[in-house]
Structures are given as C-alpha cells and as structure tokens.
Design an enzyme around this catalytic site. Structure first.
Site, PDB file in Angstrom:
ATOM      1  N   GLU A  18       7.745   1.073   5.005  1.00  0.00           N
ATOM      2  CA  GLU A  18       7.228   0.024   5.882  1.00  0.00           C
ATOM      3  C   GLU A  18       7.463  -1.307   5.187  1.00  0.00           C
ATOM      4  OE1 GLU A  18       2.938   0.171   6.365  1.00  0.00           O
ATOM      5  OE2 GLU A  18       3.003  -1.092   8.151  1.00  0.00           O
TER       6      GLU A  18
ATOM      7  N   HIS B 191       0.834  -1.207   0.000  1.00  0.00           N
ATOM      8  CA  HIS B 191       0.000   0.000   0.000  1.00  0.00           C
ATOM      9  C   HIS B 191       0.862   1.248   0.000  1.00  0.00           C
ATOM     10  CE1 HIS B 191       0.534  -0.797   4.393  1.00  0.00           C
ATOM     11  NE2 HIS B 191       0.617   0.511   4.496  1.00  0.00           N
TER      12      HIS B 191
ATOM     13  N   HIS C  29       3.971   7.104   3.793  1.00  0.00           N
ATOM     14  CA  HIS C  29       4.917   5.991   3.610  1.00  0.00           C
ATOM     15  C   HIS C  29       4.445   5.058   2.499  1.00  0.00           C
ATOM     16  CE1 HIS C  29       2.085   4.194   6.661  1.00  0.00           C
ATOM     17  NE2 HIS C  29       2.282   3.079   5.981  1.00  0.00           N
TER      18      HIS C  29
END
Ligand code: CO
Length: 134
Positions: A130, A7, A79
C-alpha cells in the site's frame, strides 16, 4: 521514492484474541477496535515507537480480507504500507516500470483519510504493498 514505513497490516480471525496477544503477551499499546464499514474491516491500532501494526478483522459481506483468511487460516501479514510524498507521481513512475496498480488505478481515501493505492504482490516480492500520501 518510498519513505517511512507507515504500518504493517495483519489479518486476523479474532480481533479480541489478537489484541490480547499484542497487549498482554507483547506488552504493546493497543487501541480500541474501530469499525470501518467502507473498508470491510474492523481495525485495532498497535502503537509502536517507530511505526504501527494494524490488526484487521473482516467486517460485513465481501470483506477484502475474507479470501486471504480462507487461504491463511491462522491469519497473517496482509500488507505493508509505505509513505510517499506524491502518490500520482509514484503511481505513474511505477506503471511506467511495468508494475500493476490494483483497482481502477486511481487513489482512493484510505483508512487514515489520506489517498492510498495498492500494488500487485507479484510485482513486489510476493507482498501486497500500500502506498499512502502523507
Ligand atoms: Co493499510
């Protein structure tokens, strides 16, 4: 080492306004808001054919995105999340190469119930990264 883009997370001040932009202006499928008090955010998932966009609004005191929104008053990309097969192996390899892992360096359970780690933006082209074990 990294696999699929899981994502892209976008921090926003007003989740309903941002949801409307994605739903109405961009014509995407947008979930109902989900409060995640453990993570200090309320999230909406935008489902795209090849990945997800997560719209994050601060929730409660000391939200991890509050500072970001102070600096980026209109919101913005917070992020990107890449999938890895083995998060411990990925962490050890990155640390060996001198990359900084945020927090205590141990994976914690992320917003999708899977182990995640965050990597310092200064080591990754100015982008908070991440890693999520899938
Ligand atoms: Co994320």
């Amino acid at each position: 080492m990294i696999g699929r883009l899981n994502h892209v997370a976008i921090a926003v001040r007003d989740l309903s306004k941002a949801s409307a932009v994605y739903r109405e202006t961009l014509g995407a499928t947008v979930s109902a808001p989900i409060a995640q008090p453990d993570h200090g955010v309320t999230v909406v998932f935008v489902e795209l054919p090849n990945t997800k966009i997560e719209l994050l609004e601060p929730l409660g005191e000391g939200s991890p995105i509050a500072k970001f929104l102070e600096k980026n008053v209109d919101g913005g990309m917070h992020h990107v999340c890449y999938e890895v097969d083995d998060i411990i192996a990925a962490r050890d390899r990155l640390k060996q190469g001198g990359a900084r892992v945020l927090g205590d360096g141990n994976p914690r359970i992320g917003a999708h119930g899977k182990p995640v780690l965050f990597l310092h933006p200064k080591d990754f082209a100015g982008t908070l990264v991440e890693l999520e074990q899938v």
